[in-house]
Scaffold this motif. Structure first.
Motif, short mmCIF file in Angstrom:
data_model
loop_
_atom_site.label_atom_id
_atom_site.label_comp_id
_atom_site.label_asym_id
_atom_site.label_seq_id
_atom_site.Cartn_x
_atom_site.Cartn_y
_atom_site.Cartn_z
N ALA A 104 -2.63 2.45 -10.65
CA ALA A 104 -2.85 1.55 -9.48
C ALA A 104 -2.90 2.22 -8.26
CB ALA A 104 -1.71 0.43 -9.52
N SER A 105 -2.50 3.43 -8.18
CA SER A 105 -2.61 4.17 -6.78
C SER A 105 -3.79 4.85 -6.51
CB SER A 105 -1.36 5.07 -6.67
OG SER A 105 -1.67 6.21 -7.55
N LEU A 106 -4.77 4.96 -7.30
CA LEU A 106 -6.00 5.87 -7.39
C LEU A 106 -6.63 5.03 -6.28
CD1 LEU A 106 -6.77 6.61 -11.04
CD2 LEU A 106 -5.83 8.25 -9.67
N ARG A 107 -7.38 5.93 -5.48
CA ARG A 107 -8.19 5.76 -4.27
C ARG A 107 -9.34 6.84 -3.97
NH1 ARG A 107 -5.45 1.87 -5.45
NH2 ARG A 107 -4.77 0.35 -3.86
N ARG A 108 -10.38 6.42 -4.09
CA ARG A 108 -11.63 7.24 -3.88
C ARG A 108 -11.35 8.06 -2.79
NH1 ARG A 108 -15.03 7.22 -8.33
NH2 ARG A 108 -14.67 5.04 -9.64
N LYS A 109 -11.58 9.40 -2.69
CA LYS A 109 -11.61 10.17 -1.42
C LYS A 109 -12.95 10.00 -0.67
CE LYS A 109 -12.95 14.24 -1.47
NZ LYS A 109 -13.98 14.35 -0.66
N PRO A 110 -12.72 9.58 0.79
CA PRO A 110 -14.14 9.39 1.60
C PRO A 110 -14.90 10.80 1.41
CG PRO A 110 -12.06 8.62 2.94
CD PRO A 110 -11.42 9.26 1.56
N ASP A 111 -16.29 10.40 1.46
CA ASP A 111 -17.02 11.43 1.07
C ASP A 111 -17.26 12.38 2.76
OD1 ASP A 111 -17.76 10.82 -1.41
OD2 ASP A 111 -19.59 9.90 -1.01
N THR A 112 -16.91 11.72 3.67
CA THR A 112 -16.79 12.64 4.88
C THR A 112 -15.66 13.66 4.98
OG1 THR A 112 -15.55 10.61 5.72
CG2 THR A 112 -17.84 10.53 6.00
N LEU A 113 -14.63 13.49 4.13
CA LEU A 113 -13.78 14.53 4.21
C LEU A 113 -13.60 15.46 3.03
CD1 LEU A 113 -10.71 12.14 4.94
CD2 LEU A 113 -11.95 13.45 6.37
N SER A 114 -13.54 16.83 3.30
CA SER A 114 -13.42 17.80 2.36
C SER A 114 -12.08 17.68 1.52
CB SER A 114 -13.38 19.11 2.96
OG SER A 114 -12.36 19.42 3.62
N PHE A 115 -12.03 18.11 0.41
CA PHE A 115 -10.53 18.22 -0.12
C PHE A 115 -9.43 18.46 0.73
CE2 PHE A 115 -13.16 18.48 -4.46
CZ PHE A 115 -12.73 17.44 -4.81
N ASP A 116 -9.60 19.77 1.61
CA ASP A 116 -8.66 20.26 2.46
C ASP A 116 -8.21 19.12 3.34
OD1 ASP A 116 -8.52 22.81 1.05
OD2 ASP A 116 -9.79 23.74 2.42
N GLU A 117 -9.17 18.55 3.88
CA GLU A 117 -9.06 17.76 5.10
C GLU A 117 -8.46 16.30 4.39
OE1 GLU A 117 -12.94 18.44 7.85
OE2 GLU A 117 -13.06 17.17 6.09
N ALA A 118 -8.69 15.93 3.42
CA ALA A 118 -8.18 14.70 2.72
C ALA A 118 -6.78 14.96 2.38
CB ALA A 118 -9.04 14.28 1.42
N ALA A 119 -6.36 16.21 1.95
CA ALA A 119 -4.90 16.37 1.59
C ALA A 119 -4.21 16.40 2.88
CB ALA A 119 -4.99 17.67 0.91
N SER A 120 -4.72 16.60 4.09
CA SER A 120 -4.17 16.64 5.68
C SER A 120 -3.71 15.43 6.01
CB SER A 120 -4.86 17.62 6.23
OG SER A 120 -5.11 18.94 5.63
N VAL A 121 -4.28 14.31 5.47
CA VAL A 121 -4.20 13.00 6.16
C VAL A 121 -2.98 12.35 6.03
CG1 VAL A 121 -5.17 10.76 6.26
CG2 VAL A 121 -6.84 12.56 6.37
N GLY A 122 -2.64 12.00 4.74
CA GLY A 122 -1.55 11.32 4.38
C GLY A 122 -0.46 10.97 5.10
N VAL A 123 0.73 11.62 5.48
CA VAL A 123 2.05 11.63 5.76
C VAL A 123 1.68 10.99 7.19
CG1 VAL A 123 4.06 12.22 6.78
CG2 VAL A 123 3.49 12.76 4.50
N ASN A 124 0.83 11.99 7.98
CA ASN A 124 0.86 11.67 9.45
C ASN A 124 0.14 10.14 9.74
OD1 ASN A 124 1.68 14.17 10.26
ND2 ASN A 124 -0.39 15.31 10.48
N TYR A 125 -1.09 9.97 9.06
CA TYR A 125 -1.56 8.70 9.40
C TYR A 125 -0.61 7.53 8.69
CZ TYR A 125 -6.04 10.10 11.56
OH TYR A 125 -6.75 10.35 12.43
#
Length: 322
Positions: A104-125
């Motif tokens: 239920a928690s699976l969400r597709r990563k936006p194509d505009t973000l690299s893996f490194d960038e996507a992994a850097s979003v979570g807690v801050n946002y």
């Protein structure tokens, strides 16, 4: 699988790279191969023993981006991202080659973000969005960010701009030259001697409709003093002191409101719903991930944790597959 694990609380030296049994997938659980996982201050505090809910032994790590390796057929091979207040605390986290997450928690990563960038979003946002949602920031209102130069401040400024709010920023130091706050804040106040007075001067005596205090503790009284009539104050930290005092009569005469926000109360699935709200902004380019200062493999985790603990600017990202 390789993972970082700690069996006792303490300095980053308690972290060990181990060979652990891979988690299993079932009808409710998917298995994600972690391509990138950032290190947050809360991860460092978790290892140090500051999070009372944490059970040991534990693999730490909250934020991640990766590829679904096992689970429902429609998700196999999908590039996903996520974060959770349970991950790394009461369930094994993301500083490993594989992590188990609820389907239920699976969400597709936006194509505009690299893996490194996507992994850097979570807690801050997650913190920024949850705080501004709690306060109900709307177009035309004035938002004051105290401690604006950090990751949550940058995220909150970008969200506020998209909502049509006016942003005023305050910090002890000039934010990094690449920090989004420079382009967004109408006023940037550095090392104020009397922050409430400067905010009154910048708002024609009104004050801020919403104050997002990213420091807390030592800045609480100043934050209260910056509120406009019926202003809302958001607290997410308690730097320097846990107990604070303020003039209660002034507080209720001003019809002020106080909100506490804790991202640890949002598990992987609840956090995924916040990512749903944020995704259009990342696709449109309205939001961007914090600058990445360094990437490293699991074998360098101890040194990476020390850098985060020391306040290294930018995000530090682990690449478990390296």
């Amino acid at each position: 699988m390789r993972a970082i694990r700690f069996e006792a609380f303490g300095e980053p030296s308690v972290l060990e790279m181990v060979e652990a049994a891979p988690p299993a997938a079932d009808g409710q659980t998917a298995l994600v191969r972690v391509m990138a996982a950032s290190i947050n201050q809360s991860d460092v505090k978790n290892v140090a023993g500051a999070m009372k809910q944490t059970t040991l032994p534990r693999i730490p790590g909250r934020d991640f981006a990766g590829v679904v390796e096992a689970g429902p057929a429609e998700w196999i091979g999908a590039e996903v991202w996520g974060s959770g207040g349970d991950t790394g605390f009461t369930r094994d986290g993301t500083h490993a080659e594989l992590v188990a997450v609820p389907v239920a928690s699976l969400r597709r990563k936006p194509d505009t973000l690299s893996f490194d960038e996507a992994a850097s979003v979570g807690v801050n946002y997650l913190a920024a969005w949850s705080g501004l949602e709690a306060a109900g920031l709307t177009a035309g209102e004035t938002l004051l960010l105290i401690g604006a130069g950090g990751g949550v401040g940058s995220a909150a400024a970008q969200i506020a701009r998209c909502r049509g709010a006016r942003v005023i920023a305050a910090d002890r130091h000039v934010p990094h030259p690449d920090a989004p706050i420079h382009a967004i804040a109408e006023t940037l106040i550095i090392a104020a001697r009397d922050l409430p007075a400067e905010i009154r001067a910048a708002t024609d005596g009104k004050g801020a409709d919403v104050v997002f205090d990213l420091v807390g503790g030592v800045m609480f009284r100043s934050a209260v003093g910056c509120l406009a009539l019926r202003g809302r104050l958001i607290e997410i930290a308690a730097t320097g002191q846990r107990e604070v005092t303020f003039d209660l009569a002034d507080f209720y005469h001003n019809e002020s409101r106080l909100f506490g926000v804790d991202t640890l109360k949002r598990d992987l699935t609840a956090s995924a719903r916040v990512l749903d709200a944020l995704t259009p902004g990342f696709i449109a380019g309205d939001y961007r991930a914090a600058p990445i200062a360094e990437t490293c493999g699991l074998g360098e985790a101890q040194a990476a944790y020390r850098k985060v603990a020391a306040g290294m600017p930018g995000r530090v990202v682990l690449r478990p597959q390296d």
